[in-house]
Design a protein around this motif. Sequence first.
Motif, PDB file in Angstrom:
ATOM      1  N   ASN B 615     -49.133  56.824  32.121  1.00 18.10           N
ATOM      2  CA  ASN B 615     -49.383  58.207  32.511  1.00 18.10           C
ATOM      3  C   ASN B 615     -49.433  59.049  31.247  1.00 18.10           C
ATOM      4  N   LYS B 617     -50.537  62.239  31.156  1.00 12.98           N
ATOM      5  CA  LYS B 617     -50.792  63.612  31.535  1.00 12.98           C
ATOM      6  C   LYS B 617     -50.242  64.561  30.484  1.00 12.98           C
ATOM      7  N   LEU B 620     -46.328  66.052  29.688  1.00 14.82           N
ATOM      8  CA  LEU B 620     -45.162  65.175  29.745  1.00 14.82           C
ATOM      9  C   LEU B 620     -44.546  65.117  28.354  1.00 14.82           C
ATOM     10  N   LYS B 621     -43.286  64.754  28.358  1.00  6.20           N
ATOM     11  CA  LYS B 621     -42.615  64.645  27.070  1.00  6.20           C
ATOM     12  C   LYS B 621     -43.146  63.448  26.302  1.00  6.20           C
ATOM     13  N   GLN B 622     -43.368  62.418  27.038  1.00  2.61           N
ATOM     14  CA  GLN B 622     -43.905  61.199  26.438  1.00  2.61           C
ATOM     15  C   GLN B 622     -44.634  60.444  27.537  1.00  2.61           C
ATOM     16  N   PRO B 623     -45.458  59.509  27.130  1.00  2.00           N
ATOM     17  CA  PRO B 623     -46.167  58.753  28.161  1.00  2.00           C
ATOM     18  C   PRO B 623     -45.159  57.967  28.992  1.00  2.00           C
ATOM     19  N   THR B 624     -45.520  57.692  30.201  1.00  2.00           N
ATOM     20  CA  THR B 624     -44.646  56.836  30.983  1.00  2.00           C
ATOM     21  C   THR B 624     -45.448  55.641  31.479  1.00  2.00           C
ATOM     22  N   LEU B 656     -48.835  56.751  22.568  1.00  2.00           N
ATOM     23  CA  LEU B 656     -48.840  55.561  23.423  1.00  2.00           C
ATOM     24  C   LEU B 656     -49.358  54.358  22.645  1.00  2.00           C
TER      25      LEU B 656
END
Lengths: 844, 1155
Positions: B615, B617, B620-624, B656
């Motif tokens: 993710n 988006k 966000l703080k970081q990708p998930t 990422l």
Amino acid sequence: MYGQGPANYQAGMAQAQAQPQYDQQQQQMYANQMAQQQQYQQQAQYQQQQDYQSQQAQQMQQSQVQAAGFMESVREQERLDGARFTWNSWPCSRIEATRLIVPFGVFFTPLKPRTDIPPLMYDPVYCTRCRGVLNPYCQVDFRAKTWLCCLCTQRNGFPPQYNAISEQQRPAELMPTFTTIEYILPRTNLMAPIFLFVVDTCVEEDDLAALKESLDTCLTALPNNAYVGLITFGRMVHVHELGAEFIPRSFVFRGNKEMTSKQLQDSLGLGKFAGNPASLSQMQQQQKPGGPPSHGGALTPPNRFIQPVEKCRESLADVIDQLQKDPWPTTAGKRPLRATGAALGIAVSLLEACFPNTGARAMLFIGGPCTQGPGMVVGEELKIPIRSHHDIVKENAPFLKKATRYYNELAARAVTNCHCIDIYSCALDQTGLLEMKQCTSATGGHMFLGDNFNSALFKQSLQVAFNRDASGSFTMAFNANIEVKASKEVKVSGCVGPSKSLKVKNSVVSENDMLGTGGTAEWKCCSITPNTTLCFFFEVTNAHNSPMPPDGRFYIQFATGYQHSSGQRRLRVTTLCRTWAEPNSFQISSGFDQEAAAVLMARVAVLRAESDEGADVQRWLDRALIRLCNKFGQFQKEDANSFQLPDHFALYPTFMFHLRRSQFLQTFNNSPDETAYYRHCLMTENVTNSLIMIQPVLYAYSFSGPPMSVSLDSSSLQPDRILLLDSFFHIVIYHGRTIDQWKLAGYDKQPEYASFAALLKAPIDDAELILSSRFPMPRYVVTEEGGSQARFLVSKVNPSQTHANPMYAYGPNGAEAAPSVLTDDVNLQIFVDHLKKLAVTNPA
Amino acid sequence: MLPNGHQPQQYIPAPGAHQTNPAAMMNGVAGAQSGPTSNLNNAFSSIGLSDAKPVVPAMPQFRPNLPVFRPPGATQPNQPHAMQNGGVASANPNYPTQAHQQAQQANQQRFNQQPQQTNPQPFNQATQPIHGGQPGTLPSFGQPGQARFQPSPSFPASSSTQNPPMASSFNPGMASSQGTTNSTMNGPSMPQFSAAQPNASTAGQGQSFYPPNPSTSSFQPPQHTFQPSQPGMPPQPNSFAPPGAQGFNAPQPGSFGAPPQMSHASLGGQMPLSNGSFPPAGSSMSYAGGQIPGQPPSIAAGFPTGLPGAPAMMPGMGMGGGPPGPPRMSGMPGMPLPPNNMQGGLPQQQMGQPMGQSGYTNGPTGMNNRSTPALSLDSLPSVVDVLEKDVALHANSYYESRLNSVLPPLVTSKVRSVDYGNSVPELLRSSLYAAPCTANLLKESGIPFVLHIQPMAELAIDAPPIHIVNHGEKGPVRCNRCKAYMSPYMKFIDGGRKFQCPFCLISTDVPQEYFAYLDSEGRRVDCMQRPELCLGTYEFLATKDYCRNEKLPEAPAFIFMIDVSYRAVSSGFTALLCQMLRNELDSLLPVEPNGEESKLRVGIATFSDSVNFFNLKAGLKQPTMMTVNDFSDMFVPLVDGFLVRPEESPRMLESLLDIIPQIFAQSRQTDTILYPVIQAGMRALEAAGCPGKLFVFNFSLPVFDAPGKLKNREDRQILGTDKEKTLLKPQIPDYTELAKNCVQVGCSVDLFLFPNSYIDVATLGEVSKLTGGQVYKYAYFQADKDGQRFLWDLRHNLKRTIAFDAVMRVRTNQGIRPTDYFGNMLMPNTTEVHLASIDSEKTILAEIKHDDKLEDKTVVHVQVALLYTSLSAQRRVRLLNMALMSTSDYGEIYRCAEGDVVMNFMLKNSLKGLYDFSPAQIREGLTERSTKILVSYRKYCSQNTPVGQLVLPESFKLLPLYTNCLVRNDVVSGTGSEVGADDRSWLMYHSNSLGVEHTTAFIYPRFYVLHEPGMDSSTGQYRQIRATAEKMQEGGAYLLENGVAMFLWLGSRVDAAWTEAVFGVQSPASIDTEKGEAAMSASNNPTADQLSKFIERTRNSRPVYVRLNLIRQRDKMEGWFRRFLVEDQGTSTYQQSYVQYIYYLYNAIRDEVDK
């Protein structure tokens, strides 16, 4: 009485110390308990206050009750043992018993808070025959060191460590006051409680933000050793890995598919040791036979999804913080796809895989109905509304059966594994509580119904759910087994309450007539709270021709094994003793507890309402009432005016009147979800609270006197009063017209009218008192005469003044007449009149 | 020439360039070249002429150009043409009038900036005469175009008279005859020949070896020897002795196949060449060829080196020692390759010689039966020559694409094409530029009628962009009935109120807003303002009705599916890819040619035994990471944050890509999935409502227990046998089904496979094939060694122009219709070609068949409509139009055939066949088809040619060679000892989408001489030579390239200075060949520079990175390299040398004709 308890107890302890075997252990215990002594006392005081306050209302209400003494003793019994009998004296033969109309029931609150009983840190002594636990009612032969089981009259020897007992040195369990005693079972694994959050993300942004905040609060509330896990869902179900390195990670599952536990385990790599599948099957083999609660937790493999709070607090908080609204777009005219069913299924499977037979809570937070996959309760199309009562009656609820079956299965699985499910539903529309109710009612979980997550209602309820007792432990307990034993003339025929049968058949179990879940002597409650109250039904099996001696006694023993929130395994034993009575004797009727009876009838009625049509249930209730009146009333045949009920029965018709009008039986104006919710609460709460639900309590505050309880009647709606209605689900503060006008005029802000401000404040304070301790939190409404929210009050009162009988339209002061209630419902007076007529004519 | 006057602005090609020798070319017959007289005689020629007319019609004014057939050779026009042209010009009343043309020109001017046009003066009459002289001389191989080669001036007279008819014919035997003259020649080495005696060379060799024979072969050898009189013309290797004289002799035929008896004996004895004779290290011989004057090239083909032990096969006839069925036999029907039968030195020798002679021998003497003709390789048509001539022909010229019969230039010639109403050949080619009128005609000719469609082809940088026409909300104007789109060929009638569709002839009302008045000539007054009324290629903007679910598409997306299993990570791949994407992705995403901003979105997922989505988006703080491992019905967890525009959340994407290698650094997973991965990507696109492409990077056979699980079924033994198809077909249907689903949602799949062992390309490749994707394969991938190659491919792939979610439909006149399609696509029904994506390098072939007959000499229209979603998320229809004249004349058909497209078709048709037939059957089929084409030509266009002559139409001059190359190509015939099942499948998938530009090289590798100093240093080009060991020297360095592999071969005695310059070492021995290209020092000198630039340029022209392999002479790997010397004999029975195959074909033809 209080003072003695601990003293005796100490004596017992001292004696026990003599046992070398226990030296070590008990010394420590002793030290601990000395320290606790003081706490107990403090707590006792505190508790008294509390009790006092909660009873105050009760007492006020009961002010008219004549037999205050009787009720007091009943309450005292309840306080000590957490048990209330509908009949405190039972007729001694089977035939007589069946003529009493109201069944023999015992409301038992297994976790009744008792701060004055010290936990015993050793195993209980069991009867070798019936496995009954040694209790104060047992005859003890101190010389022979034997005891006679009061339940089965078996003579048993004491185990060796009891060698030192004597009349003077009794172990605590033999103290007469400790008819309820609690053991902390040694040699069991400590298992911290487990919390699995199952969170709906298909909610509005601000709702989600509030929910996240609440979750955070929960997280902070959890002790470090508690285990925690997080599942979120929307269209898909995400199982979040906790403490993942580098990047937050979640495993995602389809929302429209039911996963078996096995599939889930494979998917999540649970139970795999170092990727060796062989060990997985081994694991499972080990765990299954080892089923009983004993070591469940210890053997479970480490996993990444449910971890001790201390290990993942931060990362979990991060994950929660980063939760986003479900990213799938919702097209206009459609509901968001929400996979509640699948998510709950996964939660159950996950717990099942990781922590079988260990107390755990799956806390489900939903913001709408399940719209896809298993457990779907409504379709995606917004134009087709979710089922209503009407639809259900017309069998126009296509998803109902299937969804119900699905959730019932889930509930059954959860129960098997001792996991409970809480449902926090916050939505304006229904969310499918009706279908899901078994999940909570079978597992003993909480059910909460609110409008949105961003409300105090929800936030505070959640806090209350995490209440702690004085010792800092959660008041909730897990994984309880309640075993019922009784004298041989008494059989247990069922139980109504948040529990599931464990299907243990033995001699205590009645062969016929089951009420609720019967056919067993043991029940399981996956979660119990101090309020959780089960209603057990009993049956007298004694044949008519060999009656028990009147004044003889019979015993009922509840042994409740549970997992304390500290992780200890505890066993609470409550032994109750009541007497046999001559049929038709005054003893029997005077032992009638009309409150308990009303609640019991309510529970049975609700139970019936689940399967029968509403009208049938009502008819059944009416008939029971008429027969009861007919049996116990004093009257001259065919003369309604001569009809009189004994004091102990006086309020019962009123309770029935309100029960008939209540939301438990009337579905009009309630959604199926609300009905399910109300009923759930009724089935769970203790007698006092249940009674409030049936017949709300109304207090009046005015300048004309101290606050007082007034009758729940439309005539109580006076302009110069402030009314406080507590219907359990709602707390309504109602300002009469005059009060309201004063308030609008701002008098309360003027120093010279401080008394008015105080008057305004008084009900608020009282309301807060109620709010602070109740779960679920009542909806708090402040309204005024003519206000739209006044309906909460108006709909509850006895419509003595309606548009149909204008004669009541004018109060004492004419112009200041109380508002009439617009309804066609009959009022209490008419109801009672009819009742009398029927009671006197009906030949029993 | 005609009144050229009109060609006002035509661009004049260099004079030399157009050789239009119409006549000559038309005939395709060598004869043409022969003097005028011959022409007359020549049936073909006459035919040609007649044909010419119809063709020309188009526009008289331009006419001059028309005649220009793509004559390979540059030079000479034949005399006659002029005349013909004239005639032609006059013809065609039907065709557009001048006015019209002018209009078109105007258009052109508008749309194409055209250089000033001048009248390309077609032929130099002056030159013509020369030819006249030697009709016969023409290399029989027919280039009708032969004109170009001029027969040597020297022998004008004699030959001409005699051979007229056969000029075109190829008389193998002939070569030898001339030998005499040539004898002087030595050296096979090409260069020398060049000027002086082109043909001679061949002949010469023959001779030298078989001195005696020559004499025998009395026939007028001389002719062949045409010398390239033309300056600048490379020698004509092809030249054959014109059978001329003999031609008349009945036995002629023999000349080819059946040499006179004599040959045997005599030759036999003499032939030193037998294999045996070769030194063990055969190589030396061959290379040294130059030194040995007499070497018979043909034989040399045996290429001893490669297989010392192996008996060299004699080229020609399989016939063993003399007795048996000499030449003929080879022809045994049914027997595919008789020649090879012979093994063992002796017989061969005999054979060899005979062949040499046969040509010469006169029919008279010879029994056809006996003798085998000896052929010199140099006497056979050469690819190199053909290419060079075509280049020369079009030098400084451009090709006008319009309704006429002019063959377009070869793809290799890089000629600029201008759209005059027909789509330019880069986009649309046909195998026939004259449509046969009847099914029978087409069937008899054996030539497939195929459209070669490359709709998204990259056009020259300076080419005008394709115009986008917007017809407003109602969408493009179309025929009411057949839904054909508005095109230049729609006829407006009724004062402009209606238009008549050329396809179904139904007239449709012109929408009001589209109405325009007609001018006096019946054309719309605005036809010059509207691209769709004057150009062959243009685009319409489509409306919602043309979209999926009637919703305009979302911006397309690229999804990268990265393998993070143990092998992927440990090979360094994951890190490499992530780093590359991190640094370059932004700049690599394709953009619209018109410069519109790319709205492409990007998604990243990884997989091993589960699929991880990320993710990204923004906010966000970081990708998930979201992991899915429920594969039973794969799905995607999110779309919104999954597909992002790189510039929207650059930081997320970067971080990422930074952490992916770390996250999976400890990956130990070896069993992986694939099917669910692709399915996931598909679902992602589906959910996002956009078309797109998946880049799937996969390291191993998907054996994890999930849908699409595959078994290792490799069995090399059965490759090349009847059973091989079981291995070439998918083992489970799942992937095929998946591909179909992908197409449904516009999801294209490019597979990058990195196998260490069998990975079942056959099964996996289906996904790419059906979705318009591509399969890449990197065996034993190591990031440090192969990283560059992979990255090159990926970059190249990303940058290509691409269209998504396309549906293509080909409309034709009534009477014919496209029946079969070839390429990477899916056909859910019989008319629509569904292409999840199509990029600039993908080609679709559409085979056209008759369902009725066409009127003779009418215009046949073809309209290809490609509805697609552009990078900028616009829905468009690209239209390619082509108009051809119909014909009922065989000669015309042959004249207007595009040999390369035919070969492209034969290749792809074979690929299709491989799933159902054994390779032997396929090979047979290929040969049969070639035979059929040549036989029919023989039957219908050159009846008068003596039976013994092999007559090759100009268009199919290279047909025998190409067919042979195809037959022996790994893609058709690869056996387990040469390629693995995966390689084989990969080749099949790879070549399935190639356009002619690449298939020609794939079939016949490009072979360059590197060591010659100063070669064309201006252009950086190297001289190209034939792919045969015969042309190699020990002291040389060569580069061979076929679009799939590239070899740099270093002779053992290669010049030290050269190696020093290129490799930084003195001797080839000290080069680390393992290092491949890396061994080439980066030293900054012109030699190395030129080489590396050349390699790079070559590489850049190919769709996949062509890896350079260093091969030292006598290295172990040399055998591998040798397999690409396709004119030589190979190790397997079906790997005949060129010469052998020619013989074989010759016999086959003769057998047919005899029937």
